[in-house]
Motif scaffolding. Sequence first.
Motif, PDB file in Angstrom:
ATOM      1  N   VAL A 144      28.355  46.616 -59.702  1.00 33.05           N
ATOM      2  CA  VAL A 144      28.968  45.626 -60.592  1.00 33.05           C
ATOM      3  C   VAL A 144      29.601  46.302 -61.816  1.00 33.05           C
ATOM      4  O   VAL A 144      30.682  45.914 -62.268  1.00 33.05           O
ATOM      5  CB  VAL A 144      27.923  44.580 -61.036  1.00 33.05           C
ATOM      6  N   ALA A 145      28.944  47.332 -62.337  1.00 35.37           N
ATOM      7  CA  ALA A 145      29.420  47.996 -63.554  1.00 35.37           C
ATOM      8  C   ALA A 145      30.781  48.652 -63.363  1.00 35.37           C
ATOM      9  O   ALA A 145      31.532  48.825 -64.334  1.00 35.37           O
ATOM     10  CB  ALA A 145      28.403  49.039 -64.016  1.00 35.37           C
ATOM     11  N   GLY A 146      31.131  49.019 -62.135  1.00 38.25           N
ATOM     12  CA  GLY A 146      32.395  49.704 -61.907  1.00 38.25           C
ATOM     13  C   GLY A 146      33.601  48.792 -61.774  1.00 38.25           C
ATOM     14  O   GLY A 146      34.751  49.247 -61.877  1.00 38.25           O
ATOM     15  N   ILE A 147      33.373  47.499 -61.581  1.00 36.29           N
ATOM     16  CA  ILE A 147      34.485  46.580 -61.314  1.00 36.29           C
ATOM     17  C   ILE A 147      35.398  46.348 -62.510  1.00 36.29           C
ATOM     18  O   ILE A 147      36.632  46.392 -62.377  1.00 36.29           O
ATOM     19  CB  ILE A 147      33.942  45.236 -60.771  1.00 36.29           C
ATOM     20  N   PRO A 148      34.875  46.092 -63.723  1.00 32.42           N
ATOM     21  CA  PRO A 148      35.778  45.794 -64.855  1.00 32.42           C
ATOM     22  C   PRO A 148      36.791  46.900 -65.142  1.00 32.42           C
ATOM     23  O   PRO A 148      37.935  46.612 -65.503  1.00 32.42           O
ATOM     24  CB  PRO A 148      34.811  45.619 -66.033  1.00 32.42           C
ATOM     25  N   GLY A 149      36.394  48.161 -64.978  1.00 33.81           N
ATOM     26  CA  GLY A 149      37.317  49.257 -65.250  1.00 33.81           C
ATOM     27  C   GLY A 149      38.536  49.234 -64.350  1.00 33.81           C
ATOM     28  O   GLY A 149      39.653  49.562 -64.779  1.00 33.81           O
ATOM     29  N   LEU A 150      38.359  48.833 -63.084  1.00 38.18           N
ATOM     30  CA  LEU A 150      39.492  48.747 -62.164  1.00 38.18           C
ATOM     31  C   LEU A 150      40.475  47.674 -62.616  1.00 38.18           C
ATOM     32  O   LEU A 150      41.695  47.837 -62.483  1.00 38.18           O
ATOM     33  CB  LEU A 150      38.981  48.456 -60.749  1.00 38.18           C
ATOM     34  N   ILE A 151      39.953  46.587 -63.160  1.00 39.03           N
ATOM     35  CA  ILE A 151      40.822  45.521 -63.669  1.00 39.03           C
ATOM     36  C   ILE A 151      41.577  45.989 -64.909  1.00 39.03           C
ATOM     37  O   ILE A 151      42.784  45.755 -65.053  1.00 39.03           O
ATOM     38  CB  ILE A 151      39.982  44.265 -63.977  1.00 39.03           C
ATOM     39  N   LEU A 170      43.872  45.828 -76.028  1.00 43.76           N
ATOM     40  CA  LEU A 170      43.821  46.487 -74.723  1.00 43.76           C
ATOM     41  C   LEU A 170      42.927  47.727 -74.757  1.00 43.76           C
ATOM     42  O   LEU A 170      42.093  47.945 -73.860  1.00 43.76           O
ATOM     43  CB  LEU A 170      45.237  46.867 -74.296  1.00 43.76           C
ATOM     44  N   LEU A 171      43.064  48.547 -75.799  1.00 40.32           N
ATOM     45  CA  LEU A 171      42.246  49.759 -75.890  1.00 40.32           C
ATOM     46  C   LEU A 171      40.796  49.439 -76.252  1.00 40.32           C
ATOM     47  O   LEU A 171      39.892  50.210 -75.918  1.00 40.32           O
ATOM     48  CB  LEU A 171      42.850  50.717 -76.915  1.00 40.32           C
ATOM     49  N   PHE A 172      40.587  48.316 -76.925  1.00 42.80           N
ATOM     50  CA  PHE A 172      39.217  47.869 -77.198  1.00 42.80           C
ATOM     51  C   PHE A 172      38.445  47.726 -75.890  1.00 42.80           C
ATOM     52  O   PHE A 172      37.326  48.233 -75.741  1.00 42.80           O
ATOM     53  CB  PHE A 172      39.251  46.540 -77.951  1.00 42.80           C
ATOM     54  N   PHE A 173      39.032  47.048 -74.915  1.00 39.43           N
ATOM     55  CA  PHE A 173      38.344  46.852 -73.636  1.00 39.43           C
ATOM     56  C   PHE A 173      38.325  48.130 -72.802  1.00 39.43           C
ATOM     57  O   PHE A 173      37.358  48.387 -72.070  1.00 39.43           O
ATOM     58  CB  PHE A 173      39.000  45.704 -72.854  1.00 39.43           C
ATOM     59  N   THR A 174      39.351  48.953 -72.923  1.00 32.31           N
ATOM     60  CA  THR A 174      39.367  50.216 -72.182  1.00 32.31           C
ATOM     61  C   THR A 174      38.211  51.114 -72.612  1.00 32.31           C
ATOM     62  O   THR A 174      37.407  51.568 -71.789  1.00 32.31           O
ATOM     63  CB  THR A 174      40.699  50.944 -72.414  1.00 32.31           C
ATOM     64  N   VAL A 175      38.127  51.366 -73.900  1.00 33.49           N
ATOM     65  CA  VAL A 175      37.063  52.223 -74.425  1.00 33.49           C
ATOM     66  C   VAL A 175      35.699  51.544 -74.263  1.00 33.49           C
ATOM     67  O   VAL A 175      34.700  52.192 -73.949  1.00 33.49           O
ATOM     68  CB  VAL A 175      37.330  52.576 -75.902  1.00 33.49           C
ATOM     69  N   GLY A 176      35.674  50.228 -74.453  1.00 31.82           N
ATOM     70  CA  GLY A 176      34.416  49.501 -74.326  1.00 31.82           C
ATOM     71  C   GLY A 176      33.782  49.652 -72.961  1.00 31.82           C
ATOM     72  O   GLY A 176      32.567  49.856 -72.841  1.00 31.82           O
ATOM     73  N   PHE A 177      34.604  49.577 -71.909  1.00 30.62           N
ATOM     74  CA  PHE A 177      34.034  49.702 -70.566  1.00 30.62           C
ATOM     75  C   PHE A 177      33.704  51.142 -70.204  1.00 30.62           C
ATOM     76  O   PHE A 177      32.897  51.382 -69.300  1.00 30.62           O
ATOM     77  CB  PHE A 177      34.954  49.052 -69.532  1.00 30.62           C
ATOM     78  N   PRO A 236      39.958  60.317 -76.627  1.00 36.03           N
ATOM     79  CA  PRO A 236      40.992  60.974 -77.443  1.00 36.03           C
ATOM     80  C   PRO A 236      42.395  60.459 -77.171  1.00 36.03           C
ATOM     81  O   PRO A 236      43.196  60.317 -78.103  1.00 36.03           O
ATOM     82  CB  PRO A 236      40.855  62.462 -77.081  1.00 36.03           C
ATOM     83  N   ILE A 237      42.714  60.148 -75.918  1.00 36.22           N
ATOM     84  CA  ILE A 237      44.046  59.610 -75.622  1.00 36.22           C
ATOM     85  C   ILE A 237      44.198  58.224 -76.228  1.00 36.22           C
ATOM     86  O   ILE A 237      45.239  57.888 -76.810  1.00 36.22           O
ATOM     87  CB  ILE A 237      44.292  59.582 -74.099  1.00 36.22           C
ATOM     88  N   SER A 238      43.161  57.398 -76.110  1.00 42.55           N
ATOM     89  CA  SER A 238      43.220  56.049 -76.688  1.00 42.55           C
ATOM     90  C   SER A 238      43.395  56.107 -78.204  1.00 42.55           C
ATOM     91  O   SER A 238      44.200  55.358 -78.779  1.00 42.55           O
ATOM     92  CB  SER A 238      41.946  55.273 -76.335  1.00 42.55           C
ATOM     93  N   GLN A 239      42.664  56.998 -78.856  1.00 44.90           N
ATOM     94  CA  GLN A 239      42.785  57.109 -80.303  1.00 44.90           C
ATOM     95  C   GLN A 239      44.143  57.669 -80.720  1.00 44.90           C
ATOM     96  O   GLN A 239      44.704  57.279 -81.753  1.00 44.90           O
ATOM     97  CB  GLN A 239      41.657  57.986 -80.866  1.00 44.90           C
ATOM     98  N   SER A 240      44.683  58.572 -79.923  1.00 45.84           N
ATOM     99  CA  SER A 240      46.021  59.085 -80.202  1.00 45.84           C
ATOM    100  C   SER A 240      47.057  57.966 -80.097  1.00 45.84           C
ATOM    101  O   SER A 240      47.936  57.819 -80.957  1.00 45.84           O
ATOM    102  CB  SER A 240      46.355  60.212 -79.223  1.00 45.84           C
ATOM    103  N   LEU A 241      46.960  57.166 -79.049  1.00 38.44           N
ATOM    104  CA  LEU A 241      47.870  56.029 -78.875  1.00 38.44           C
ATOM    105  C   LEU A 241      47.742  55.040 -80.028  1.00 38.44           C
ATOM    106  O   LEU A 241      48.742  54.529 -80.548  1.00 38.44           O
ATOM    107  CB  LEU A 241      47.559  55.323 -77.553  1.00 38.44           C
ATOM    108  N   MET A 242      46.495  54.788 -80.441  1.00 38.01           N
ATOM    109  CA  MET A 242      46.271  53.844 -81.530  1.00 38.01           C
ATOM    110  C   MET A 242      46.782  54.407 -82.846  1.00 38.01           C
ATOM    111  O   MET A 242      47.325  53.672 -83.686  1.00 38.01           O
ATOM    112  CB  MET A 242      44.774  53.532 -81.642  1.00 38.01           C
TER     113      MET A 242
END
Length: 420
Positions: A174-181, A16-23, A120-126
């Motif tokens: 188009v670039a903004g759509i994946p983040g909303l998902i 989940l965080l892979f795609f969060t940070v990736g986008f 930083p929040i994602s890395q803290s969670l991980m």
Amino acid sequence: MPRAPFNTYENRLLLLLFFTVGFVFFDRLSINFLFPFMRAEFELTNSRIGMLTSALALTWAVSGYFLATWAERLKRRKPMLVVAVVVFSVCSIGSGLAGSFLMLLAARAVMGLAEGPVLPISQSLMGYASSDSRRGFNMGFIQASAGGLLGAVLAPMVVVPLATEYGWRVTFFVAGIPGLIIALFLARYLVEPRQFAPRAEAGLVHAERLSFMGMVRQRNIGLCLVISCLLITWFVALMTFTPIYLMETRGFSPGEMGLLMTILGISSVISGFVVPAISDRIGRRPTMVFFAAVAVAVPLVLVYAQVSLPALGALLFVTYFGYGCFPLFLATIPAETVGIAHAGRAIGLVIGVGEVAGGFIAPTIEGYAADHFGAQAPFLIASGAAVVAALLAFALKETAPGRLDRKQASAAGVGDSLGA
């Protein structure tokens, strides 16, 4: 020995965080591939390009530290992360609506405010969810590999053809759509760390309260702050000026430029988990020294390697493995130095200071240097910054749990021998 189950919270969170940070990196880096398409409309000089990069980096730096610290203290990491992802996605769409350079600059600045706390929040969670033997791998996977795959591989593959066919504005939409998902998945599946904090904190010796000055006085934190400034200078210079340099100075077509940028992205994806995994085995310090030294070669290859397209791609693929050390000095070493309970603050500080120096100040200087001293100037600055970073890495204290355990076991064995 039975194999550990794959369907664990650690692995689900990793994905989940892979795609969060990736986008985050997809949205942040997309504009770099769009600069050639926007240049005429906004009269983008190299200095203006540097300003656009700098504005996002400055707001990213400020929000990264303060919002991550706020979320950590209130134990409200989940809602902060969800809101940040929604806002930066909307800002990406807003970039496509900009009617002037100032409007575009404002949209990028607001995007930086939203994107700052995500890493930083994602890395803290991980860090909370990671086992000791996988912490380096996990943190590298969600940062360098995710940023490489989605920001450097997928972005040029999607952005360049879209901009060529439909224009740069549609591409931003188009670039903004994946983040909303992604925000919907975060809201549904993310677990607040306090629900499993006792397991994550077991065995750590840095869980006590830690003041700001107490954190900064830690030798590793001070070194990581400086290394962050230097290697973010390296990274931002490459991501900002390489597309235009390849097309306008080296004479490559948009398709060839996109291919070379994709090769850099593939290299970053692989190095993003391979290099941290190596550090889990041999230690953070030697890994940092070696791969920071490898990073020195990337800008020099771009400027001086007058070879065929396939050969240039191969050289860039190999040398860009230096990027794999980024999760170590940005996240893993700071987190292991101060303890997972303070990881968000430490990571936010290291990233924030690096963004101010390397992402805000340096691009403007590099853009000015390119306009006045030649298009190769940003790359020479980047290479020099990597040299200094590699030298400073020699002074880091080792933090890898596996390496420290082996040292303690060895010391205990020597003590037992002497006492016999």
